[in-house]
Design a protein around this motif. Structure first.
Motif, PDB file in Angstrom:
ATOM      1  N   UNK A  49       0.821  -1.219   0.000  1.00 21.07           N
ATOM      2  CA  UNK A  49       0.000   0.000   0.000  1.00 21.07           C
ATOM      3  C   UNK A  49       0.854   1.268   0.000  1.00 21.07           C
ATOM      4  N   UNK A  50       1.811   1.403  -0.947  1.00 20.47           N
ATOM      5  CA  UNK A  50       2.644   2.605  -0.966  1.00 20.47           C
ATOM      6  C   UNK A  50       1.836   3.820  -1.397  1.00 20.47           C
ATOM      7  N   UNK A  51       2.264   5.028  -0.979  1.00 17.94           N
ATOM      8  CA  UNK A  51       1.561   6.237  -1.381  1.00 17.94           C
ATOM      9  C   UNK A  51       1.481   6.369  -2.901  1.00 17.94           C
ATOM     10  N   UNK A  52       0.303   6.778  -3.397  1.00 14.03           N
ATOM     11  CA  UNK A  52       0.115   7.021  -4.821  1.00 14.03           C
ATOM     12  C   UNK A  52      -1.013   8.026  -5.006  1.00 14.03           C
ATOM     13  N   UNK A  53      -1.036   8.652  -6.166  1.00 15.81           N
ATOM     14  CA  UNK A  53      -2.049   9.646  -6.509  1.00 15.81           C
ATOM     15  C   UNK A  53      -2.410   9.456  -7.974  1.00 15.81           C
ATOM     16  N   UNK A  54      -3.710   9.325  -8.256  1.00 16.63           N
ATOM     17  CA  UNK A  54      -4.187   9.111  -9.622  1.00 16.63           C
ATOM     18  C   UNK A  54      -5.011  10.311 -10.067  1.00 16.63           C
ATOM     19  N   UNK A  55      -4.705  10.847 -11.244  1.00 15.80           N
ATOM     20  CA  UNK A  55      -5.473  11.954 -11.825  1.00 15.80           C
ATOM     21  C   UNK A  55      -6.509  11.376 -12.775  1.00 15.80           C
ATOM     22  N   UNK A  65      -0.749   8.500 -13.128  1.00 17.66           N
ATOM     23  CA  UNK A  65      -0.590   8.076 -11.740  1.00 17.66           C
ATOM     24  C   UNK A  65       0.850   8.313 -11.319  1.00 17.66           C
ATOM     25  N   UNK A  66       1.028   8.776 -10.081  1.00 16.30           N
ATOM     26  CA  UNK A  66       2.349   8.922  -9.481  1.00 16.30           C
ATOM     27  C   UNK A  66       2.371   8.048  -8.241  1.00 16.30           C
ATOM     28  N   UNK A  67       3.478   7.313  -8.035  1.00 22.41           N
ATOM     29  CA  UNK A  67       3.540   6.469  -6.849  1.00 22.41           C
ATOM     30  C   UNK A  67       4.979   6.250  -6.417  1.00 22.41           C
ATOM     31  N   UNK A  80       7.624   6.798  -9.486  1.00 25.40           N
ATOM     32  CA  UNK A  80       7.303   6.447 -10.865  1.00 25.40           C
ATOM     33  C   UNK A  80       6.093   7.282 -11.287  1.00 25.40           C
ATOM     34  N   UNK A  81       6.171   7.847 -12.496  1.00 22.57           N
ATOM     35  CA  UNK A  81       5.044   8.566 -13.085  1.00 22.57           C
ATOM     36  C   UNK A  81       4.570   7.737 -14.261  1.00 22.57           C
ATOM     37  N   UNK A  82       3.287   7.358 -14.224  1.00 22.93           N
ATOM     38  CA  UNK A  82       2.705   6.538 -15.285  1.00 22.93           C
ATOM     39  C   UNK A  82       1.682   7.345 -16.075  1.00 22.93           C
ATOM     40  N   UNK A  89       6.240   6.279 -17.589  1.00 22.97           N
ATOM     41  CA  UNK A  89       6.751   7.332 -18.467  1.00 22.97           C
ATOM     42  C   UNK A  89       8.060   7.893 -17.907  1.00 22.97           C
ATOM     43  N   UNK A  90       8.068   8.203 -16.611  1.00 19.04           N
ATOM     44  CA  UNK A  90       9.268   8.746 -15.962  1.00 19.04           C
ATOM     45  C   UNK A  90       9.542   8.012 -14.663  1.00 19.04           C
ATOM     46  N   UNK A  91      10.813   7.932 -14.325  1.00 17.96           N
ATOM     47  CA  UNK A  91      11.249   7.552 -12.996  1.00 17.96           C
ATOM     48  C   UNK A  91      11.839   8.822 -12.395  1.00 17.96           C
ATOM     49  N   UNK A  92      11.570   9.074 -11.141  1.00 24.42           N
ATOM     50  CA  UNK A  92      12.028  10.304 -10.494  1.00 24.42           C
ATOM     51  C   UNK A  92      12.756   9.896  -9.215  1.00 24.42           C
ATOM     52  N   UNK A  93      14.047  10.213  -9.149  1.00 21.62           N
ATOM     53  CA  UNK A  93      14.828   9.882  -7.960  1.00 21.62           C
ATOM     54  C   UNK A  93      16.073  10.754  -7.920  1.00 21.62           C
ATOM     55  N   UNK A  94      16.711  10.826  -6.757  1.00 22.08           N
ATOM     56  CA  UNK A  94      17.944  11.609  -6.669  1.00 22.08           C
ATOM     57  C   UNK A  94      19.091  10.866  -7.335  1.00 22.08           C
ATOM     58  N   UNK A  95      20.190  11.577  -7.638  1.00 23.18           N
ATOM     59  CA  UNK A  95      21.364  10.884  -8.158  1.00 23.18           C
ATOM     60  C   UNK A  95      21.886   9.922  -7.082  1.00 23.18           C
ATOM     61  N   UNK A  96      22.382   8.783  -7.517  1.00 23.75           N
ATOM     62  CA  UNK A  96      22.816   7.770  -6.559  1.00 23.75           C
ATOM     63  C   UNK A  96      24.282   7.402  -6.765  1.00 23.75           C
TER      64      UNK A  96
END
Length: 168
Positions: A49-55, A65-67, A80-82, A89-96
Motif C-alpha cells: 500500500x505505498x503512497x500514490x495519486x491518480x489523476x 498516476x504517481x507512486x 514512478x510517473x505513469x 513514463x518517468x522515474x524520479x529519484x535523486x542521483x545515486x
C-alpha cells in the motif's frame, strides 16, 4: 475541495484515502476540471500500500498516476510517473552512488547541499536533458524552508524546461 471524513483527516492524516475535485471558480460547484484520487496508504517505508495519486478526468477516465516504488535493498526514495496508468513514463529519484544504495548529494550555490530529484526516461533509464542548465528536477528550496516550515509545509522548486515555479 478534499472529500474525506473528519475521522480520516484527524486519525489517519497523510495515510487517509481522499478525493480532490478541482473546478473552475473560487467556490464549489464550478465546471469540473480534474479529480485526484488517493487510496488508503501506509507510510513510505512500508512494502505494501505505498503512497500514490491518480489523476482522472471529470468523466472518470484515468489520466496518469504517481507512486512511490520501494526496492528491498535501498533506502533511496524512488517515484514512478505513469501515463496512462500502468505505462511507466518517468522515474524520479535523486542521483545515486554505491550501486544505487546511497544518495549522492550535490552542491548548490555557496556551501549549501541539496538533493534534487531528477527525471529519468522509464525505458532507457537515462536522465532527461542532463546537459541543460536546469534539467527537469524537483528539489527543496533552502531559502524558503524557514517560511514554509512556519505553516508546516515543505518548500519545493520544480524545474521543467525553462520554467521555475515555487510550490508552497
Amino acid at each position: 475541495i478534499e472529500e474525506s471524513s473528519c475521522l480520516a483527516r484527524n486519525c489517519l492524516q497523510e495515510m487517509r484515502p481522499a478525493a480532490f475535485r478541482v473546478s473552475t471558480g473560487s467556490e464549489p460547484g464550478g465546471d469540473p476540471l480534474i479529480e485526484l484520487h488517493k487510496p488508503l496508504t501506509l507510510p513510505q517505508c512500508a512494502c505494501c500500500c505505498p503512497p500514490q495519486l491518480t489523476a482522472k478526468s471529470p468523466d472518470g477516465t484515468e489520466l496518469n498516476r504517481s507512486k512511490i516504488v520501494r526496492t528491498w535493498c535501498s533506502e533511496v526514495p524512488y517515484f514512478v510517473f505513469e501515463e496512462p496508468p500502468g505505462t511507466k513514463k518517468y522515474e524520479i529519484h535523486p542521483p545515486v552512488k554505491c550501486m544505487g544504495m546511497c544518495i549522492k548529494r550535490e552542491r548548490g550555490y555557496g556551501k549549501c547541499c541539496f538533493t534534487p530529484f531528477y527525471f529519468y526516461d522509464a525505458k532507457t533509464g537515462q536522465q532527461i536533458q542532463p546537459d541543460q542548465p536546469f534539467p527537469p528536477q524537483i528539489k527543496r528550496i533552502p531559502r524558503g524552508t524557514k517560511r514554509c516550515c512556519r505553516i508546516g509545509l515543505p518548500c519545493v522548486s520544480c524545474y521543467i524546461g525553462d520554467c521555475e515555479d515555487c510550490i508552497t
